[in-house]
Design a protein around this motif. Structure first.
Motif, PDB file in Angstrom:
ATOM      1  N   PRO A 176       1.851   2.715 -21.433  1.00 38.61           N
ATOM      2  CA  PRO A 176       0.806   2.789 -20.404  1.00 38.61           C
ATOM      3  C   PRO A 176       1.001   1.848 -19.221  1.00 38.61           C
ATOM      4  O   PRO A 176       0.638   2.190 -18.093  1.00 38.61           O
ATOM      5  CB  PRO A 176      -0.488   2.472 -21.162  1.00 38.61           C
ATOM      6  N   LYS A 177       1.589   0.673 -19.430  1.00 40.72           N
ATOM      7  CA  LYS A 177       1.820  -0.235 -18.297  1.00 40.72           C
ATOM      8  C   LYS A 177       2.886   0.333 -17.360  1.00 40.72           C
ATOM      9  O   LYS A 177       2.782   0.216 -16.145  1.00 40.72           O
ATOM     10  CB  LYS A 177       2.222  -1.627 -18.783  1.00 40.72           C
ATOM     11  N   ALA A 178       3.894   0.949 -17.929  1.00 46.88           N
ATOM     12  CA  ALA A 178       4.924   1.595 -17.117  1.00 46.88           C
ATOM     13  C   ALA A 178       4.320   2.759 -16.336  1.00 46.88           C
ATOM     14  O   ALA A 178       4.620   2.961 -15.157  1.00 46.88           O
ATOM     15  CB  ALA A 178       6.069   2.074 -18.006  1.00 46.88           C
ATOM     16  N   TYR A 179       3.472   3.500 -16.997  1.00 48.18           N
ATOM     17  CA  TYR A 179       2.773   4.611 -16.349  1.00 48.18           C
ATOM     18  C   TYR A 179       1.993   4.113 -15.133  1.00 48.18           C
ATOM     19  O   TYR A 179       2.022   4.726 -14.071  1.00 48.18           O
ATOM     20  CB  TYR A 179       1.845   5.280 -17.367  1.00 48.18           C
ATOM     21  N   GLN A 180       1.331   2.987 -15.271  1.00 45.64           N
ATOM     22  CA  GLN A 180       0.543   2.433 -14.168  1.00 45.64           C
ATOM     23  C   GLN A 180       1.422   2.054 -12.978  1.00 45.64           C
ATOM     24  O   GLN A 180       1.003   2.187 -11.831  1.00 45.64           O
ATOM     25  CB  GLN A 180      -0.268   1.223 -14.632  1.00 45.64           C
ATOM     26  N   ILE A 181       2.634   1.609 -13.219  1.00 44.60           N
ATOM     27  CA  ILE A 181       3.565   1.291 -12.130  1.00 44.60           C
ATOM     28  C   ILE A 181       3.844   2.549 -11.324  1.00 44.60           C
ATOM     29  O   ILE A 181       3.802   2.533 -10.087  1.00 44.60           O
ATOM     30  CB  ILE A 181       4.867   0.673 -12.684  1.00 44.60           C
ATOM     31  N   ALA A 182       4.106   3.640 -12.005  1.00 47.46           N
ATOM     32  CA  ALA A 182       4.381   4.908 -11.322  1.00 47.46           C
ATOM     33  C   ALA A 182       3.156   5.409 -10.565  1.00 47.46           C
ATOM     34  O   ALA A 182       3.265   5.876  -9.427  1.00 47.46           O
ATOM     35  CB  ALA A 182       4.864   5.951 -12.327  1.00 47.46           C
ATOM     36  N   VAL A 183       1.988   5.301 -11.171  1.00 45.70           N
ATOM     37  CA  VAL A 183       0.757   5.767 -10.532  1.00 45.70           C
ATOM     38  C   VAL A 183       0.428   4.916  -9.301  1.00 45.70           C
ATOM     39  O   VAL A 183       0.019   5.443  -8.264  1.00 45.70           O
ATOM     40  CB  VAL A 183      -0.417   5.768 -11.540  1.00 45.70           C
ATOM     41  N   ARG A 184       0.610   3.600  -9.417  1.00 43.13           N
ATOM     42  CA  ARG A 184       0.347   2.731  -8.262  1.00 43.13           C
ATOM     43  C   ARG A 184       1.288   3.040  -7.108  1.00 43.13           C
ATOM     44  O   ARG A 184       0.892   3.010  -5.950  1.00 43.13           O
ATOM     45  CB  ARG A 184       0.437   1.256  -8.655  1.00 43.13           C
ATOM     46  N   TYR A 185       2.548   3.358  -7.406  1.00 47.10           N
ATOM     47  CA  TYR A 185       3.468   3.745  -6.329  1.00 47.10           C
ATOM     48  C   TYR A 185       2.974   5.032  -5.667  1.00 47.10           C
ATOM     49  O   TYR A 185       2.963   5.153  -4.445  1.00 47.10           O
ATOM     50  CB  TYR A 185       4.915   3.955  -6.818  1.00 47.10           C
ATOM     51  N   ARG A 186       2.572   5.975  -6.468  1.00 46.36           N
ATOM     52  CA  ARG A 186       2.089   7.256  -5.939  1.00 46.36           C
ATOM     53  C   ARG A 186       0.891   7.041  -5.011  1.00 46.36           C
ATOM     54  O   ARG A 186       0.794   7.653  -3.948  1.00 46.36           O
ATOM     55  CB  ARG A 186       1.713   8.168  -7.111  1.00 46.36           C
ATOM     56  N   THR A 187      -0.022   6.149  -5.376  1.00 47.14           N
ATOM     57  CA  THR A 187      -1.177   5.830  -4.533  1.00 47.14           C
ATOM     58  C   THR A 187      -0.723   5.164  -3.244  1.00 47.14           C
ATOM     59  O   THR A 187      -1.222   5.488  -2.152  1.00 47.14           O
ATOM     60  CB  THR A 187      -2.156   4.908  -5.301  1.00 47.14           C
ATOM     61  N   TRP A 188       0.210   4.246  -3.344  1.00 52.45           N
ATOM     62  CA  TRP A 188       0.764   3.581  -2.160  1.00 52.45           C
ATOM     63  C   TRP A 188       1.404   4.616  -1.225  1.00 52.45           C
ATOM     64  O   TRP A 188       1.192   4.587  -0.016  1.00 52.45           O
ATOM     65  CB  TRP A 188       1.785   2.523  -2.590  1.00 52.45           C
ATOM     66  N   LEU A 189       2.185   5.530  -1.799  1.00 57.63           N
ATOM     67  CA  LEU A 189       2.832   6.573  -1.007  1.00 57.63           C
ATOM     68  C   LEU A 189       1.800   7.453  -0.311  1.00 57.63           C
ATOM     69  O   LEU A 189       1.963   7.797   0.866  1.00 57.63           O
ATOM     70  CB  LEU A 189       3.744   7.430  -1.887  1.00 57.63           C
ATOM     71  N   LEU A 190       0.746   7.799  -1.004  1.00 60.95           N
ATOM     72  CA  LEU A 190      -0.322   8.608  -0.423  1.00 60.95           C
ATOM     73  C   LEU A 190      -0.894   7.927   0.821  1.00 60.95           C
ATOM     74  O   LEU A 190      -1.104   8.565   1.857  1.00 60.95           O
ATOM     75  CB  LEU A 190      -1.412   8.840  -1.470  1.00 60.95           C
ATOM     76  N   ASN A 191      -1.107   6.636   0.757  1.00 62.64           N
ATOM     77  CA  ASN A 191      -1.601   5.892   1.914  1.00 62.64           C
ATOM     78  C   ASN A 191      -0.585   5.858   3.052  1.00 62.64           C
ATOM     79  O   ASN A 191      -0.954   5.929   4.227  1.00 62.64           O
ATOM     80  CB  ASN A 191      -2.009   4.474   1.507  1.00 62.64           C
ATOM     81  N   GLU A 192       0.687   5.753   2.720  1.00 58.57           N
ATOM     82  CA  GLU A 192       1.747   5.778   3.740  1.00 58.57           C
ATOM     83  C   GLU A 192       1.790   7.144   4.437  1.00 58.57           C
ATOM     84  O   GLU A 192       1.953   7.227   5.651  1.00 58.57           O
ATOM     85  CB  GLU A 192       3.108   5.453   3.125  1.00 58.57           C
ATOM     86  N   ILE A 193       1.670   8.198   3.665  1.00 60.03           N
ATOM     87  CA  ILE A 193       1.655   9.549   4.239  1.00 60.03           C
ATOM     88  C   ILE A 193       0.457   9.693   5.169  1.00 60.03           C
ATOM     89  O   ILE A 193       0.585  10.186   6.290  1.00 60.03           O
ATOM     90  CB  ILE A 193       1.629  10.620   3.119  1.00 60.03           C
ATOM     91  N   TYR A 194      -0.691   9.246   4.714  1.00 59.30           N
ATOM     92  CA  TYR A 194      -1.904   9.320   5.532  1.00 59.30           C
ATOM     93  C   TYR A 194      -1.725   8.540   6.833  1.00 59.30           C
ATOM     94  O   TYR A 194      -2.114   9.010   7.903  1.00 59.30           O
ATOM     95  CB  TYR A 194      -3.113   8.799   4.748  1.00 59.30           C
ATOM     96  N   SER A 195      -1.117   7.365   6.762  1.00 54.45           N
ATOM     97  CA  SER A 195      -0.926   6.570   7.981  1.00 54.45           C
ATOM     98  C   SER A 195      -0.001   7.272   8.972  1.00 54.45           C
ATOM     99  O   SER A 195      -0.131   7.094  10.184  1.00 54.45           O
ATOM    100  CB  SER A 195      -0.416   5.166   7.658  1.00 54.45           C
ATOM    101  N   GLN A 196       0.909   8.088   8.485  1.00 56.05           N
ATOM    102  CA  GLN A 196       1.758   8.870   9.389  1.00 56.05           C
ATOM    103  C   GLN A 196       0.992  10.062   9.959  1.00 56.05           C
ATOM    104  O   GLN A 196       1.050  10.338  11.152  1.00 56.05           O
ATOM    105  CB  GLN A 196       3.026   9.345   8.676  1.00 56.05           C
ATOM    106  N   LEU A 197       0.269  10.761   9.102  1.00 56.69           N
ATOM    107  CA  LEU A 197      -0.478  11.939   9.553  1.00 56.69           C
ATOM    108  C   LEU A 197      -1.533  11.585  10.594  1.00 56.69           C
ATOM    109  O   LEU A 197      -1.752  12.337  11.548  1.00 56.69           O
ATOM    110  CB  LEU A 197      -1.141  12.638   8.360  1.00 56.69           C
ATOM    111  N   ILE A 198      -2.172  10.441  10.445  1.00 55.60           N
ATOM    112  CA  ILE A 198      -3.240  10.060  11.377  1.00 55.60           C
ATOM    113  C   ILE A 198      -2.667   9.761  12.770  1.00 55.60           C
ATOM    114  O   ILE A 198      -3.365   9.891  13.768  1.00 55.60           O
ATOM    115  CB  ILE A 198      -4.098   8.902  10.831  1.00 55.60           C
ATOM    116  N   LYS A 199      -1.391   9.389  12.839  1.00 53.53           N
ATOM    117  CA  LYS A 199      -0.727   9.183  14.136  1.00 53.53           C
ATOM    118  C   LYS A 199      -0.518  10.521  14.838  1.00 53.53           C
ATOM    119  O   LYS A 199      -0.479  10.585  16.051  1.00 53.53           O
ATOM    120  CB  LYS A 199       0.623   8.497  13.956  1.00 53.53           C
ATOM    121  N   LEU A 200      -0.395  11.556  14.054  1.00 54.30           N
ATOM    122  CA  LEU A 200      -0.160  12.893  14.585  1.00 54.30           C
ATOM    123  C   LEU A 200      -1.455  13.542  15.053  1.00 54.30           C
ATOM    124  O   LEU A 200      -1.497  14.174  16.099  1.00 54.30           O
ATOM    125  CB  LEU A 200       0.503  13.755  13.501  1.00 54.30           C
ATOM    126  N   LYS A 201      -2.494  13.371  14.258  1.00 55.80           N
ATOM    127  CA  LYS A 201      -3.779  14.001  14.563  1.00 55.80           C
ATOM    128  C   LYS A 201      -4.874  13.068  14.061  1.00 55.80           C
ATOM    129  O   LYS A 201      -4.999  12.826  12.874  1.00 55.80           O
ATOM    130  CB  LYS A 201      -3.858  15.359  13.860  1.00 55.80           C
TER     131      LYS A 201
END
Length: 190
Positions: free
Chosen positions: A116-141
């Motif tokens: 489960p701790k390893a799983y959380q590392i992967a999930v936290r990265y996915r959440t971080w990536l989601l925020n990075e994607i959003y920060s790019q999309l908001i520059k577009l629109k």
């Protein structure tokens, strides 16, 4: 996990094992195979890493940090590229089955119950990536929603699943082009 400091010998074991986990999964690769492939005594493995669970956490942390460096270089430092080019680069980076994200993606499915701790590392990265994607999309629109960022992430993950089917290899770029064309049309309408 706190700042990770690993000896050069231990990082060789981590790198070899990342490749093993990447190609064979977390459950089929045991300590015996890791020490055999890494050519270290089992006692040395346990001295460095203490347990398989802790070892998997370290492997995923190393992989996550390497991937974050690449994402940040695409998102923040590639000043000449436009938002669409950055989104395309993020998509291609994350949908490469031989790339860095595949192990983290695989960990989401393979480690939840047993590590489960390893799983959380992967999930936290996915959440971080989601925020990075959003920060790019908001520059577009400027009125883009967080749901649009989720859609982009789901598209990445769907492409990975499709790529695992040998008959769908050409779909990766087609799906990205469809999404980016829809974004461009939305940008023109605003």
């Amino acid at each position: 996990m706190r700042h990770l400091v690993i000896s050069p010998r231990a990082i060789q074991v981590v790198n070899k094992s990342i490749d093993l986990f990447h190609h064979h999964g977390f459950h089929t690769i045991g300590i015996d195979r890791i020490v055999k492939e890494s050519q270290i005594p089992k006692a040395t493995f346990y001295h460095y890493f203490h347990s398989k669970e802790r070892f998997i956490e370290i492997c995923l942390t190393v992989q996550k940090e390497r991937l974050k460096e690449k994402v940040v270089s695409i998102a923040d430092y590639d000043q000449g590229a436009g938002v669409m080019d950055k989104l395309k680069a993020l998509y291609l980076l994350h949908t490469d089955l031989e790339g860095l994200y595949y192990l983290l993606f695989k960990a989401i499915f393979e480690t939840k119950l047993t590590y489960p701790k390893a799983y959380q590392i992967a999930v936290r990265y996915r959440t971080w990536l989601l925020n990075e994607i959003y920060s790019q999309l908001i520059k577009l629109k400027t009125d883009v929603s967080f749901q649009d960022a989720k859609l982009f992430l789901y598209m990445i993950e769907g492409a990975i699943i499709q790529l695992l089917d040998a008959n769908k290899v050409g779909e990766r770029e087609r799906l990205l082009d469809y999404y980016l064309n829809a974004l461009a049309k939305l940008e023109m309408l605003s």
